[in-house]
Design an enzyme around this catalytic site. Structure first.
Site, mmCIF file in Angstrom:
data_model
loop_
_atom_site.group_PDB
_atom_site.id
_atom_site.type_symbol
_atom_site.label_atom_id
_atom_site.label_comp_id
_atom_site.label_asym_id
_atom_site.label_seq_id
_atom_site.Cartn_x
_atom_site.Cartn_y
_atom_site.Cartn_z
ATOM 1 N N HIS A 18 0.861 -1.405 -0.336
ATOM 2 C CA HIS A 18 -0.260 0.465 -0.048
ATOM 3 C C HIS A 18 0.676 1.024 -0.084
ATOM 4 C CE1 HIS A 18 -2.982 -2.326 2.039
ATOM 5 N NE2 HIS A 18 -3.841 -2.573 1.027
ATOM 6 N N LYS A 42 -15.264 -7.519 4.711
ATOM 7 C CA LYS A 42 -14.224 -8.685 6.322
ATOM 8 C C LYS A 42 -13.735 -8.184 7.395
ATOM 9 C CE LYS A 42 -10.873 -6.989 1.548
ATOM 10 N NZ LYS A 42 -9.702 -7.081 1.610
ATOM 11 N N ARG A 91 -2.806 -6.153 -9.099
ATOM 12 C CA ARG A 91 -2.290 -6.670 -8.986
ATOM 13 C C ARG A 91 -1.657 -7.762 -9.772
ATOM 14 N NH1 ARG A 91 -2.613 -8.537 -2.879
ATOM 15 N NH2 ARG A 91 -4.777 -8.959 -4.257
ATOM 16 N N SER A 129 -2.885 -8.497 2.422
ATOM 17 C CA SER A 129 -2.752 -7.909 4.238
ATOM 18 C C SER A 129 -3.310 -9.204 4.426
ATOM 19 C CB SER A 129 -4.060 -6.817 4.342
ATOM 20 O OG SER A 129 -3.640 -5.863 3.773
HETATM 21 N N1 COA Z 1 -0.146 -3.503 -2.316
HETATM 22 C C1 COA Z 1 -0.239 -4.146 -1.713
HETATM 23 N N2 COA Z 1 -1.594 -4.701 -0.901
HETATM 24 C C2 COA Z 1 -2.722 -4.817 -2.934
HETATM 25 C C3 COA Z 1 -2.094 -4.646 -3.306
HETATM 26 C C4 COA Z 1 -0.345 -3.499 -3.261
HETATM 27 N N3 COA Z 1 -0.526 -2.857 -4.503
HETATM 28 N N4 COA Z 1 -3.284 -3.518 -4.462
HETATM 29 C C5 COA Z 1 -4.555 -4.628 -3.515
HETATM 30 N N5 COA Z 1 -3.709 -5.164 -2.322
HETATM 31 C C6 COA Z 1 -4.692 -6.106 -1.427
HETATM 32 C C7 COA Z 1 -4.782 -5.575 0.201
HETATM 33 O O1 COA Z 1 -3.679 -6.204 0.452
HETATM 34 C C8 COA Z 1 -6.675 -6.357 0.007
HETATM 35 O O2 COA Z 1 -5.711 -7.260 0.749
HETATM 36 P P1 COA Z 1 -6.840 -8.497 1.126
HETATM 37 O O3 COA Z 1 -7.422 -8.972 0.495
HETATM 38 O O4 COA Z 1 -5.859 -10.360 1.526
HETATM 39 O O5 COA Z 1 -7.012 -7.862 2.768
HETATM 40 C C9 COA Z 1 -6.718 -6.940 -1.307
HETATM 41 O O6 COA Z 1 -5.785 -6.259 -2.161
HETATM 42 C C10 COA Z 1 -7.387 -5.332 -1.468
HETATM 43 O O7 COA Z 1 -7.982 -4.767 -0.691
HETATM 44 P P2 COA Z 1 -9.249 -3.334 -0.456
HETATM 45 O O8 COA Z 1 -7.645 -2.092 -1.133
HETATM 46 O O9 COA Z 1 -8.338 -3.693 1.293
HETATM 47 O O10 COA Z 1 -10.176 -3.174 -1.118
HETATM 48 P P3 COA Z 1 -11.527 -4.182 -0.365
HETATM 49 O O11 COA Z 1 -11.438 -5.397 -1.354
HETATM 50 O O12 COA Z 1 -11.632 -4.583 0.700
HETATM 51 O O13 COA Z 1 -12.318 -3.103 -1.047
HETATM 52 C C11 COA Z 1 -13.411 -1.024 -0.500
HETATM 53 C C12 COA Z 1 -12.550 -1.868 0.372
HETATM 54 C C13 COA Z 1 -13.438 0.452 0.632
HETATM 55 C C14 COA Z 1 -12.922 -0.025 -1.621
HETATM 56 C C15 COA Z 1 -14.887 -1.301 -0.894
HETATM 57 O O14 COA Z 1 -15.110 -2.457 -0.213
HETATM 58 C C16 COA Z 1 -15.501 -0.439 -0.611
HETATM 59 O O15 COA Z 1 -15.667 0.552 -2.122
HETATM 60 N N6 COA Z 1 -16.611 0.122 -0.322
HETATM 61 C C17 COA Z 1 -17.990 0.406 0.256
HETATM 62 C C18 COA Z 1 -19.369 0.351 -0.443
HETATM 63 C C19 COA Z 1 -19.116 0.589 -2.085
HETATM 64 O O16 COA Z 1 -18.561 1.755 -2.257
HETATM 65 N N7 COA Z 1 -19.175 -0.238 -2.574
HETATM 66 C C20 COA Z 1 -18.682 -0.729 -3.997
HETATM 67 C C21 COA Z 1 -20.438 -0.760 -4.613
HETATM 68 S S1 COA Z 1 -21.084 -1.891 -4.038
#
Ligand code: COA
Length: 158
Positions: A18, A42, A91, A129
């Protein structure tokens, strides 16, 4: 409006992956708001307060980065902060499917929304993560994936 961008995520917890994206985005745009989801689907290891505190600690050298918790829709958070640009990271092809779907939903809900996708630096492209949490759970060494403050926070969870 164009100069404020939103990077939403669960950040449970923040990793070097991140931070790579955050530092690169902060060097391009005037203001980067990190939107930390309070109501992620999550089951998180760290509370939203802990996640925000860790992110603030690790981004304190970046004076154009703001960290905020949010619940509800990401697009509403963006509107409330006068931004129409989201940042996400892809990724691999596995992330692409998920991000493509989220892009479509978000754009349906807010049609002037743009999402800019960043590829991680190659040496960080395998970090997630949940992967780090699994390694930790089984007693593996996670110190190369996360900053020291996050490592200390993990140790307190033992
Ligand atoms: N480096 C490290 N990790 C990365 C990465 C990078 N460059 N790119 C992606 N990741 C990983 C993260 O570590 C995370 O890993 P995990 O699943 O093992 O925890 C995963 O990729 C992505 O997680 P994150 O970025 O936290 O996003 P998310 O998929 O949990 O989504 C929101 C979070 C907040 C963006 C999403 O749930 C959301 O938009 N919620 C609000 C409700 C909404 O508006 N929804 C959309 C309409 S339905």
């Amino acid at each position: 409006m164009k100069n404020t961008v939103i990077y939403p995520g669960t950040f449970d917890p923040i990793t070097y992956g991140h931070l790579d994206i955050i530092e690169r985005v902060a060097s391009i745009f005037d203001t980067l708001i990190l939107a930390v989801s309070c109501s992620s689907h999550k089951k998180t290891m760290f509370s939203v307060t802990e996640r925000i505190q860790l992110i603030k600690e690790e981004t304190k050298h970046l004076n154009n980065v703001i960290v905020k918790g949010f619940s509800g829709l990401t697009i509403d958070f963006a509107k409330d902060h006068n931004s129409n640009i989201l940042i996400r990271s892809i990724r691999s092809i596995l992330d692409f499917e998920y991000e493509h779907n989220m892009f479509n939903i978000n754009n349906h809900l807010m049609n002037n929304l743009e999402t800019i996708f960043f590829l991680p630096s190659p040496q960080l492209s395998f970090i997630s993560s949940s992967g780090i949490k699994k390694i930790f759970k089984h007693g593996g060494d996670i110190s190369s994936f996360i900053p020291k403050s996050v490592f200390i926070a993990f140790c307190k969870k033992k």
